[in-house]
Design a protein around this motif. Structure first.
Motif, PDB file in Angstrom:
ATOM      1  N   ILE A 106       0.835  -1.199   0.000  1.00 41.99           N
ATOM      2  CA  ILE A 106       0.000   0.000   0.000  1.00 41.99           C
ATOM      3  C   ILE A 106       0.870   1.249   0.000  1.00 41.99           C
ATOM      4  CG2 ILE A 106      -1.636   1.351   1.368  1.00 41.99           C
ATOM      5  CD1 ILE A 106      -2.947  -1.263   2.205  1.00 41.99           C
ATOM      6  N   ALA A 107       1.950   1.225   0.782  1.00 43.92           N
ATOM      7  CA  ALA A 107       2.850   2.377   0.842  1.00 43.92           C
ATOM      8  C   ALA A 107       3.420   2.700  -0.539  1.00 43.92           C
ATOM      9  CB  ALA A 107       3.975   2.111   1.838  1.00 43.92           C
ATOM     10  N   GLY A 108       3.725   1.666  -1.302  1.00 43.53           N
ATOM     11  CA  GLY A 108       4.254   1.884  -2.644  1.00 43.53           C
ATOM     12  C   GLY A 108       3.255   2.561  -3.559  1.00 43.53           C
ATOM     13  N   MET A 109       1.979   2.176  -3.462  1.00 44.28           N
ATOM     14  CA  MET A 109       0.955   2.812  -4.281  1.00 44.28           C
ATOM     15  C   MET A 109       0.742   4.270  -3.859  1.00 44.28           C
ATOM     16  SD  MET A 109      -1.966  -0.079  -5.086  1.00 44.28           S
ATOM     17  CE  MET A 109      -1.980  -1.006  -3.557  1.00 44.28           C
ATOM     18  N   VAL A 110       0.785   4.508  -2.548  1.00 42.73           N
ATOM     19  CA  VAL A 110       0.634   5.878  -2.053  1.00 42.73           C
ATOM     20  C   VAL A 110       1.794   6.738  -2.551  1.00 42.73           C
ATOM     21  CG1 VAL A 110       0.631   7.332   0.007  1.00 42.73           C
ATOM     22  CG2 VAL A 110      -0.721   5.221  -0.035  1.00 42.73           C
ATOM     23  N   SER A 111       3.013   6.219  -2.427  1.00 42.30           N
ATOM     24  CA  SER A 111       4.199   6.971  -2.837  1.00 42.30           C
ATOM     25  C   SER A 111       4.189   7.286  -4.328  1.00 42.30           C
ATOM     26  CB  SER A 111       5.460   6.176  -2.478  1.00 42.30           C
ATOM     27  OG  SER A 111       6.620   6.817  -2.946  1.00 42.30           O
ATOM     28  N   ALA A 112       3.761   6.294  -5.132  1.00 43.52           N
ATOM     29  CA  ALA A 112       3.744   6.485  -6.584  1.00 43.52           C
ATOM     30  C   ALA A 112       2.527   7.268  -7.046  1.00 43.52           C
ATOM     31  CB  ALA A 112       3.777   5.128  -7.275  1.00 43.52           C
ATOM     32  N   GLY A 113       1.522   7.362  -6.180  1.00 44.31           N
ATOM     33  CA  GLY A 113       0.285   8.013  -6.587  1.00 44.31           C
ATOM     34  C   GLY A 113      -0.429   7.254  -7.679  1.00 44.31           C
ATOM     35  N   LYS A 114      -0.229   5.937  -7.694  1.00 46.13           N
ATOM     36  CA  LYS A 114      -0.777   5.096  -8.760  1.00 46.13           C
ATOM     37  C   LYS A 114      -1.236   3.774  -8.179  1.00 46.13           C
ATOM     38  CE  LYS A 114       0.488   3.051 -13.236  1.00 46.13           C
ATOM     39  NZ  LYS A 114      -0.667   3.622 -13.950  1.00 46.13           N
ATOM     40  N   LEU A 115      -2.439   3.395  -8.502  1.00 54.58           N
ATOM     41  CA  LEU A 115      -2.995   2.135  -8.018  1.00 54.58           C
ATOM     42  C   LEU A 115      -2.509   0.971  -8.864  1.00 54.58           C
ATOM     43  CD1 LEU A 115      -6.718   3.256  -7.522  1.00 54.58           C
ATOM     44  CD2 LEU A 115      -5.028   2.886  -5.715  1.00 54.58           C
ATOM     45  N   SER A 116      -2.531  -0.215  -8.266  1.00 52.53           N
ATOM     46  CA  SER A 116      -2.245  -1.417  -9.036  1.00 52.53           C
ATOM     47  C   SER A 116      -3.338  -1.600 -10.082  1.00 52.53           C
ATOM     48  CB  SER A 116      -2.198  -2.645  -8.121  1.00 52.53           C
ATOM     49  OG  SER A 116      -3.495  -2.946  -7.629  1.00 52.53           O
ATOM     50  N   ARG A 117      -3.075  -2.414 -11.049  1.00 54.27           N
ATOM     51  CA  ARG A 117      -4.012  -2.612 -12.160  1.00 54.27           C
ATOM     52  C   ARG A 117      -5.372  -3.083 -11.648  1.00 54.27           C
ATOM     53  NH1 ARG A 117      -3.352  -3.460 -17.674  1.00 54.27           N
ATOM     54  NH2 ARG A 117      -5.028  -4.624 -18.668  1.00 54.27           N
ATOM     55  N   VAL A 118      -5.369  -4.034 -10.714  1.00 56.15           N
ATOM     56  CA  VAL A 118      -6.645  -4.575 -10.252  1.00 56.15           C
ATOM     57  C   VAL A 118      -7.389  -3.603  -9.350  1.00 56.15           C
ATOM     58  CG1 VAL A 118      -5.996  -6.992 -10.507  1.00 56.15           C
ATOM     59  CG2 VAL A 118      -5.449  -5.808  -8.383  1.00 56.15           C
ATOM     60  N   TRP A 119      -6.675  -2.754  -8.620  1.00 52.35           N
ATOM     61  CA  TRP A 119      -7.335  -1.775  -7.752  1.00 52.35           C
ATOM     62  C   TRP A 119      -7.871  -0.584  -8.530  1.00 52.35           C
ATOM     63  CZ3 TRP A 119      -5.269  -0.906  -2.167  1.00 52.35           C
ATOM     64  CH2 TRP A 119      -5.127  -2.136  -1.511  1.00 52.35           C
ATOM     65  N   GLU A 120      -7.307  -0.322  -9.689  1.00 53.76           N
ATOM     66  CA  GLU A 120      -7.741   0.827 -10.480  1.00 53.76           C
ATOM     67  C   GLU A 120      -9.213   0.710 -10.861  1.00 53.76           C
ATOM     68  OE1 GLU A 120      -7.604   4.407 -11.791  1.00 53.76           O
ATOM     69  OE2 GLU A 120      -5.665   3.544 -11.232  1.00 53.76           O
ATOM     70  N   ARG A 121      -9.684  -0.515 -11.060  1.00 54.72           N
ATOM     71  CA  ARG A 121     -11.083  -0.716 -11.411  1.00 54.72           C
ATOM     72  C   ARG A 121     -12.010  -0.431 -10.237  1.00 54.72           C
ATOM     73  NH1 ARG A 121     -12.218  -4.286 -15.239  1.00 54.72           N
ATOM     74  NH2 ARG A 121     -14.284  -3.293 -15.111  1.00 54.72           N
ATOM     75  N   GLY A 122     -11.504  -0.595  -9.012  1.00 49.94           N
ATOM     76  CA  GLY A 122     -12.324  -0.357  -7.833  1.00 49.94           C
ATOM     77  C   GLY A 122     -11.778  -1.099  -6.629  1.00 49.94           C
ATOM     78  N   TYR A 123     -11.842  -0.475  -5.474  1.00 47.27           N
ATOM     79  CA  TYR A 123     -11.466  -1.135  -4.221  1.00 47.27           C
ATOM     80  C   TYR A 123     -12.282  -0.507  -3.091  1.00 47.27           C
ATOM     81  CZ  TYR A 123      -8.653   3.011  -3.063  1.00 47.27           C
ATOM     82  OH  TYR A 123      -8.239   4.286  -2.781  1.00 47.27           O
ATOM     83  N   ARG A 124     -12.404  -1.274  -2.001  1.00 45.84           N
ATOM     84  CA  ARG A 124     -13.146  -0.770  -0.847  1.00 45.84           C
ATOM     85  C   ARG A 124     -12.381  -1.151   0.418  1.00 45.84           C
ATOM     86  NH1 ARG A 124     -18.271  -3.124   0.969  1.00 45.84           N
ATOM     87  NH2 ARG A 124     -18.397  -4.047  -1.102  1.00 45.84           N
ATOM     88  N   VAL A 125     -12.008  -0.162   1.204  1.00 43.99           N
ATOM     89  CA  VAL A 125     -11.251  -0.394   2.438  1.00 43.99           C
ATOM     90  C   VAL A 125     -12.230  -0.856   3.530  1.00 43.99           C
ATOM     91  CG1 VAL A 125      -9.768   0.623   4.198  1.00 43.99           C
ATOM     92  CG2 VAL A 125      -9.539   1.331   1.795  1.00 43.99           C
ATOM     93  N   LEU A 126     -11.998  -2.056   4.040  1.00 46.41           N
ATOM     94  CA  LEU A 126     -12.846  -2.600   5.100  1.00 46.41           C
ATOM     95  C   LEU A 126     -12.247  -2.390   6.480  1.00 46.41           C
ATOM     96  CD1 LEU A 126     -13.838  -6.022   3.456  1.00 46.41           C
ATOM     97  CD2 LEU A 126     -14.958  -3.793   3.239  1.00 46.41           C
TER      98      LEU A 126
END
Length: 292
Positions: A101-121
């Motif tokens: 998660i830290a890597g996505m935050v740092s890059a400001g870019k979501l992984s391919r599968v998260w780009e379509r949609g994600y929900r933090v539980l």
């Protein structure tokens, strides 16, 4: 009324809340995509972030705490457990450490599968707060280069030319094996056809999802002939159809991007493929047996 799938997600979340080492739980996949097709057969995709991913954690079967497991299979390198729970509910559980998660935050870019949609539980540390919002769209496919195009074409020919040889020998399982490898190249060319000529975005996961919506009607109709039954004659017909569909799709893509296709080499390979078909023993095609 709570569905079995909702109940299973609730168990996973309650289990995670009871463990200090679980720092975040994120739902992704079709269940987190607003416009995705979801039905009773839809899988559950969940990513669990642990403070530390230990060998003991990776070797354990803690996922049995969520319900009766019919079967389980681990995938590398993430790692991911693909699990089928009682009732046939399929769950893919990804296990990661906080760096993902830290890597996505740092890059400001979501992984391919998260780009379509994600929900933090669950987010104990606020680690997901800096994540970009999902776009809900397929990721940009980029531009197909001439080298990538040639690699795709050459890979198709290398595999597909083996198919009639195995048909002639009556090696039907080998026919299916080689044919499937060639089909992965065929699917990728069809995807590029949809991207380049139709302006579509496709999921690119090798499953052909949504194909009727992004292939032209004539190509969609032609694709119906590329799979054959487990007999030599039908396999040969499917082989010929596959070659025809690939040549059509590759030609369209090449013309749209200014690539050369077919080249003299491609024509030679196509002629060779037709020669192989003519050389297939008639008895082998009829009976599914041939030279050893």
């Amino acid at each position: 009324m709570v569905t079995p799938r909702e109940e299973l997600i609730r168990r996973i979340l309650n289990w995670s809340r009871a463990r200090d080492d679980v720092r975040a739980v994120v739902l992704f996949g079709s269940l987190a995509q607003p416009d995705a097709r979801v039905d009773d057969m839809s899988d559950v995709d969940i990513e669990l972030t642990f403070a530390v991913v230990t060998p003991e954690l990776l070797a354990g079967s803690w996922w049995r705490d969520f319900g009766v497991v019919w079967t389980a299979y681990s995938l590398d390198p993430l790692p991911v457990w693909s699990l089928v729970y009682e009732g046939g509910l399929t769950v893919d559980l990804s296990v990661v450490d906080p760096s993902r998660i830290a890597g996505m935050v740092s890059a400001g870019k979501l992984s391919r599968v998260w780009e379509r949609g994600y929900r933090v539980l669950l987010d104990r540390d606020g680690s997901t707060r800096g994540l970009p919002a999902p776009s809900g769209a397929m990721p940009e496919p980029g531009r197909l280069t001439h080298d990538e195009f040639r690699r795709l074409v050459d890979g198709f020919w290398v595999e597909v030319l083996r198919v009639p040889k195995y048909i002639a020998r009556g090696e039907l399982w080998a026919v299916k094996s080689r044919d499937w490898t060639a089909k992965t190249r065929l699917l990728r060319m069809l995807e590029w056809h949809a991207i380049v000529l139709g302006g579509h975005r496709v999921d690119g996961h090798g499953l052909g999802r949504g194909m009727p919506g992004w292939l032209p009607a004539d190509l969609w109709h032609a694709v119906h002939g590329v799979f054959g039954r487990f007999d030599a004659a039908d396999a040969l017909h499917a082989y010929q159809a596959s070659v025809e569909v690939f040549a059509r799709a590759a030609g369209d893509v090449a013309a749209a991007l200014g690539f050369s296709y077919p080249t003299d080499r491609d024509r030679l390979l196509r002629d060779f493929a037709e020669d192989l078909i003519r050389k297939v023993d008639a008895d082998a095609v009829t009976a599914g047996t041939g030279a050893s």
